[in-house]
Design a protein around this motif. Structure first.
Motif, PDB file in Angstrom:
ATOM      1  N   LEU A 314       0.846  -1.200   0.000  1.00 51.24           N
ATOM      2  CA  LEU A 314       0.000   0.000   0.000  1.00 51.24           C
ATOM      3  C   LEU A 314       0.882   1.250   0.000  1.00 51.24           C
ATOM      4  O   LEU A 314       0.603   2.225  -0.707  1.00 51.24           O
ATOM      5  N   ALA A 318       0.180   0.675  -4.124  1.00 50.66           N
ATOM      6  CA  ALA A 318      -0.889  -0.224  -4.552  1.00 50.66           C
ATOM      7  C   ALA A 318      -2.223   0.377  -4.152  1.00 50.66           C
ATOM      8  O   ALA A 318      -2.354   0.895  -3.042  1.00 50.66           O
ATOM      9  N   THR A 319      -3.199   0.315  -5.038  1.00 50.81           N
ATOM     10  CA  THR A 319      -4.531   0.777  -4.669  1.00 50.81           C
ATOM     11  C   THR A 319      -5.257  -0.355  -3.959  1.00 50.81           C
ATOM     12  O   THR A 319      -4.829  -1.511  -4.013  1.00 50.81           O
ATOM     13  N   GLU A 320      -6.379   0.025  -3.322  1.00 49.36           N
ATOM     14  CA  GLU A 320      -7.194  -0.967  -2.633  1.00 49.36           C
ATOM     15  C   GLU A 320      -7.572  -2.106  -3.576  1.00 49.36           C
ATOM     16  O   GLU A 320      -7.490  -3.278  -3.230  1.00 49.36           O
ATOM     17  N   ALA A 321      -7.977  -1.710  -4.786  1.00 47.11           N
ATOM     18  CA  ALA A 321      -8.433  -2.709  -5.762  1.00 47.11           C
ATOM     19  C   ALA A 321      -7.307  -3.677  -6.120  1.00 47.11           C
ATOM     20  O   ALA A 321      -7.528  -4.876  -6.273  1.00 47.11           O
ATOM     21  N   GLN A 322      -6.094  -3.151  -6.227  1.00 50.50           N
ATOM     22  CA  GLN A 322      -4.971  -4.015  -6.605  1.00 50.50           C
ATOM     23  C   GLN A 322      -4.673  -5.051  -5.527  1.00 50.50           C
ATOM     24  O   GLN A 322      -4.386  -6.206  -5.835  1.00 50.50           O
ATOM     25  N   ALA A 391      -7.345  -5.466   1.661  1.00 55.89           N
ATOM     26  CA  ALA A 391      -7.359  -4.218   0.904  1.00 55.89           C
ATOM     27  C   ALA A 391      -7.674  -3.022   1.791  1.00 55.89           C
ATOM     28  O   ALA A 391      -7.218  -1.909   1.545  1.00 55.89           O
ATOM     29  N   ARG A 392      -8.462  -3.268   2.839  1.00 62.86           N
ATOM     30  CA  ARG A 392      -8.898  -2.150   3.668  1.00 62.86           C
ATOM     31  C   ARG A 392      -7.976  -1.868   4.848  1.00 62.86           C
ATOM     32  O   ARG A 392      -8.278  -1.026   5.686  1.00 62.86           O
ATOM     33  N   LEU A 393      -6.868  -2.602   4.923  1.00 63.11           N
ATOM     34  CA  LEU A 393      -5.932  -2.371   6.025  1.00 63.11           C
ATOM     35  C   LEU A 393      -5.427  -0.936   5.980  1.00 63.11           C
ATOM     36  O   LEU A 393      -5.235  -0.360   4.903  1.00 63.11           O
ATOM     37  N   PRO A 395      -2.530   1.393   6.024  1.00 57.69           N
ATOM     38  CA  PRO A 395      -1.108   1.155   5.735  1.00 57.69           C
ATOM     39  C   PRO A 395      -0.191   1.447   6.926  1.00 57.69           C
ATOM     40  O   PRO A 395       0.804   0.740   7.124  1.00 57.69           O
ATOM     41  N   ILE A 396      -0.529   2.454   7.722  1.00 58.91           N
ATOM     42  CA  ILE A 396       0.339   2.799   8.857  1.00 58.91           C
ATOM     43  C   ILE A 396       0.341   1.674   9.882  1.00 58.91           C
ATOM     44  O   ILE A 396       1.390   1.209  10.317  1.00 58.91           O
TER      45      ILE A 396
END
Lengths: 402, 241
Positions: A314, A318-322, A391-393, A395-396
């Motif tokens: 992320l 990387a996007t959420e979708a990826q 995907a919804r994690l 990033p921090i």
């Protein structure tokens, strides 16, 4: 991008080979079970249909005693006679021929070989009605039938047991105290749906059987062939009416004989095999569901284990979708791999099962396609939730995860 | 090239009155109170300060990983606060590079594959990706180590791979969070020399959090954080010591 996700998914799966294999085992078992069940089920249905066709499509079997089917004991009901057969043939217009037969199990001997088989007394009408053809020699002459001559026709199994590779025509075989000249050999039919060997029989003229072996005038069964274009139901009703009359059964009294339509066996057997296939497939379906949950479980574990990796991905853009696609593709690849292994295993099992049950091996490409699609669907459905979680994690948080 | 961009250049990064609050009510924590900071393209800025002074929070906001509770963050004139999660991902992908204290390389992937990773998300074809990744690894002095796993590399080498990964997409800014925190002095100096050369030769703006004054000396400008505010903002070198 999708290709890239595919490559990464395969790498991730291969990195954890043992775990991946255990994860897809549920899917493998589920799919293999479905494929094997349906393949064998399909095979036995085909087999039953072709067997019944071999026996004669429009065949009614008249036996003394109430109800049931072949194999049910006649009990105390009076037996049938040759005259009953003649009457059915003469008085029921829907019936073309009615073959009487009587049979018993006994050892037949040739030289120092002996073999226990079913010896049936009948005539050529039986051969025609049940679709037997001659491989060698001849069928019965009218004179054989009328005089009850000691001649017989062998099934292929009996020939093999007594003569090995030799030619049986003209030989004399013995059973009980009777010596009998072999005049013909039947073309083999193979095993029936019941698993019995149809070629394991010896035929002789009815009168020869009655006089020399049974010692009575009884007829155990009448095989009535229904004319083309006539329904078996109609013929069955006519035979029943005639037999009630001949056997003096008053109105309101139960039949002491039964007329069995071979199609009933086909319907019954097909019905049983359909129900069994359905039930077993349902069990297999449950196994697929459990397999799917297994995949979801492992994907969730994988997301947790790889939280840091997801954070890195992320962070570098990387996007959420990826990320979603990456994990979804991994789940789908897993379940599809399970599906493919399952299909192959199922085909192998189905092949073995068909061999054991002596039914044709008839794999259905649609079922395989369905299994393939189903395992893909399992991957998508059960992979979506873990993938979305990844995907919804944040990033921090993910980067901080140890 | 000089280490500072011409003074007339508009700021690449402009933070105005940034505040970041975690939690609500009793549990409320003011990580950043009022940060106003402007960084021009080509600067090398070290951010220093004690633990809890808000420097990590500031880095997260600067790196578009987090959004401020109040205030404005403009990157190249774009208001980052108004961007969606995916738009911020795209901004990171194309304009920012990250270097972490713990390297954060993906295990069981070769150095080359790690460096390729950001390019995958840009949709660059494999051949070109390989080429660019190899170039980046050469730039950080690891041309002979492309097929090694991170576990087969020393700490200093791993950090070089991470730097290669950060620069492979030709970012405007590298955000480095204590990049020398896990390294000994000699390795640290090598990494800082590398960062300095990237700043001077490739013109990449560098924002680096550190609590080692020795490392901050490499920066042209040092910003001191204290209690969520900027306590001191001055030129590097002797000033930082």
């Amino acid at each position: 991008m999708l290709l890239e996700a595919l490559r990464q998914a395969v790498q991730a799966i291969l990195r954890n080979m043992l775990r991946s294999f255990l994860t897809v085992l549920g899917i493998v078992i589920g799919v293999a079970a479905v494929i094997a069940m349906l393949t064998v089920g399909q095979g036995s249905t085909t087999q039953v249909k072709s067997d019944v066709a071999k026996l004669g499509n429009n065949l009614l079997i008249v036996r003394p005693g109430q109800g049931g089917g072949p194999g049910v004991s006649a009990g105390t009901a009076p037996s049938l006679s040759e005259r009953d057969a003649a009457a059915i043939e003469a008085e029921v217009p829907a019936v073309s021929t009615a073959a009487p037969l009587s049979a018993g199990s006994m050892a037949v001997v040739f030289g120092n070989q002996n073999h226990t088989t079913n010896v049936t007394g009948t005539d050529n009408r039986y051969l025609a009605a049940t679709g037997w053809t001659m491989a060698k020699g001849r069928d019965f002459y009218d004179s054989d039938i009328l005089s009850g001559a000691a001649v017989c026709i062998l099934g292929e199994t009996v020939r093999q047991a007594l003569f090995g590779a030799g030619d049986p025509i003209g030989a004399d075989i013995r059973f009980r105290q009777v010596s009998c000249r072999v005049v013909g050999l039947l073309a083999p039919k193979g095993a029936s749906s019941f698993g019995t060997d149809q070629d394991d029989l010896v035929l002789m003229p009815l009168r020869a059987f009655q006089r020399r072996i049974a010692g009575n005038q009884e007829v155990a069964t009448i095989f009535a062939s229904v004319r083309d274009g006539q329904t078996t139901d109609k013929a069955k009703a006519a035979i029943e009416a005639l037999m009630r009359e001949r056997r003096h059964i008053g109105p309101g009294e139960n039949d002491d004989f039964n007329v069995f339509d071979l199609k009933q066996i086909a319907t019954m057997l097909t019905g049983i095999s359909t129900v069994l296939t359905g039930l077993l497939s349902a069990v297999a379906g449950v196994s697929l569901l459990v397999g799917g949950i297994g995949i979801m479980n492992i994907m969730l574990v994988s997301v947790t284990e790889r939280t840091r990796e997801i954070g890195i991905r992320l962070a570098i853009g990387a996007t959420e979708a990826q990320v979603l696609v990456q994990f979804l593709v991994e789940a789908v690849v897993l379940s599809l791999a399970g599906g493919v292994i399952g299909i192959l295993t199922g085909l192998a099992l189905g092949f073995t099962g068909s061999r054991i049950l002596h039914v044709p091996f008839s794999p259905d490409p649609w079922v395989m396609l369905l299994a393939f699609g189903f395992s893909a669907a399992v991957g998508v459905i059960f992979g979506f939730f873990p993938a979305r979680r990844a995907a919804r994690l944040d990033p921090i948080e993910a980067l901080r995860h140890q | 090239m000089t280490d500072a961009a011409p003074p007339i250049a508009p700021p690449l990064i402009a933070l105005t009155g940034i505040g970041r609050v975690y939690g609500t009510g009793e549990a409320e924590v003011q990580a950043l109170r009022d940060i106003t900071l402007s960084i021009r393209a080509g600067e090398f800025v070290a951010i220093m300060g004690p633990s809890g002074s808000g420097k990590s929070t500031a880095m997260n906001i600067l790196g578009c990983l987090d959004t401020p509770t109040r205030g404005s963050y403009r990157f190249s004139g774009v208001e980052v606060g108004g961007l969606s999660r995916d738009q911020r991902a795209l901004l990171r992908r194309h304009c920012l590079g990250f270097v972490f204290q713990g390297y954060n390389l993906l295990p069981r992937m070769s150095a080359l594959e790690n460096v390729e990773l950001p390019l995958i998300y840009r949709g660059i074809a494999r051949g070109e990706r390989r080429e660019l990744a190899r170039e980046a690894l050469t730039r950080v002095g690891l041309e002979g180590r492309t097929h090694h796993d991170p576990s087969e590399l020393s700490g200093g080498q791993q950090q070089r791979v991470a730097i290669a990964r950060a620069i492979v997409g030709r970012p405007d800014v590298i955000l480095a969070d204590e990049p020398t925190g896990n390294l000994d002095t000699a390795r640290s100096r090598e990494i800082m020399d590398l960062m300095t050369s990237l700043n001077r030769e490739a013109g990449i703006t560098i924002l680096m959090v550190t609590h080692e004054p020795d490392m901050a000396e490499y920066a042209g400008r040092v910003v001191h954080f204290l209690d969520g505010r900027i306590a001191r903002d001055g030129s590097g070198g002797a000033d930082a010591a």
